[in-house]
Design a protein around this motif. Structure first.
Motif, PDB file in Angstrom:
ATOM      1  N   LYS A 152      43.007  27.442  59.590  1.00 54.36           N
ATOM      2  CA  LYS A 152      43.943  27.153  58.469  1.00 54.36           C
ATOM      3  C   LYS A 152      43.893  28.228  57.457  1.00 54.36           C
ATOM      4  CE  LYS A 152      44.668  24.059  54.917  1.00 54.36           C
ATOM      5  NZ  LYS A 152      44.435  22.732  54.151  1.00 54.36           N
ATOM      6  N   GLU A 153      42.738  28.754  57.020  1.00 56.21           N
ATOM      7  CA  GLU A 153      42.450  29.999  56.382  1.00 56.21           C
ATOM      8  C   GLU A 153      43.162  31.034  56.873  1.00 56.21           C
ATOM      9  OE1 GLU A 153      38.793  32.404  54.793  1.00 56.21           O
ATOM     10  OE2 GLU A 153      38.594  30.324  54.703  1.00 56.21           O
ATOM     11  N   ALA A 204      39.239  24.666  60.118  1.00 52.58           N
ATOM     12  CA  ALA A 204      39.315  25.322  58.618  1.00 52.58           C
ATOM     13  C   ALA A 204      39.432  26.790  58.574  1.00 52.58           C
ATOM     14  CB  ALA A 204      37.966  24.940  57.837  1.00 52.58           C
ATOM     15  N   SER A 215      35.851  21.096  63.281  1.00 52.37           N
ATOM     16  CA  SER A 215      36.346  21.127  61.979  1.00 52.37           C
ATOM     17  C   SER A 215      36.114  22.423  61.360  1.00 52.37           C
ATOM     18  CB  SER A 215      35.603  20.216  61.032  1.00 52.37           C
ATOM     19  OG  SER A 215      34.236  20.257  60.879  1.00 52.37           O
ATOM     20  N   ASN A 216      35.269  23.064  61.642  1.00 52.14           N
ATOM     21  CA  ASN A 216      34.965  24.505  61.000  1.00 52.14           C
ATOM     22  C   ASN A 216      35.918  25.423  61.653  1.00 52.14           C
ATOM     23  OD1 ASN A 216      32.613  23.877  59.658  1.00 52.14           O
ATOM     24  ND2 ASN A 216      31.101  24.239  61.286  1.00 52.14           N
TER      25      ASN A 216
END
Length: 85
Positions: free
Chosen positions: A20-21, A17, A13-14
């Protein structure tokens, strides 16, 4: 095994994220360059070369932005982060 699965899922998940960023940054950068003239990357490189004659800087320390308004005028913004002496 459930404890190991817990740690694996949090890393994914990190990573997701972070990905995505980074993608959002790339898309925003590309959108800002849509209306920019073709000569802008070459001009940025030449500006960096001139500044390097006097001060040691990297390409990341120079930012060139081009904005075109509907009022028939354009703005070229140049930001250079100079090293402290």
């Amino acid at each position: 095994m459930s404890i190991l699965d817990y740690f694996k899922s949090s890393k994914k998940s990190n990573t997701a994220a972070t990905a995505k960023e980074r993608l959002q940054i790339i898309v925003a950068h590309q959108r800002s360059e849509r209306g920019a003239p073709d000569y802008l990357p070459q001009m940025k490189q030449e500006i960096i070369e001139v500044i390097r004659k006097y001060v040691h800087i990297s390409a990341e320390q120079v930012s060139v932005q081009f904005d075109q308004n509907d009022d028939d005028f354009s703005v070229l913004e140049l930001n250079v982060t100079l090293p402290e002496k």
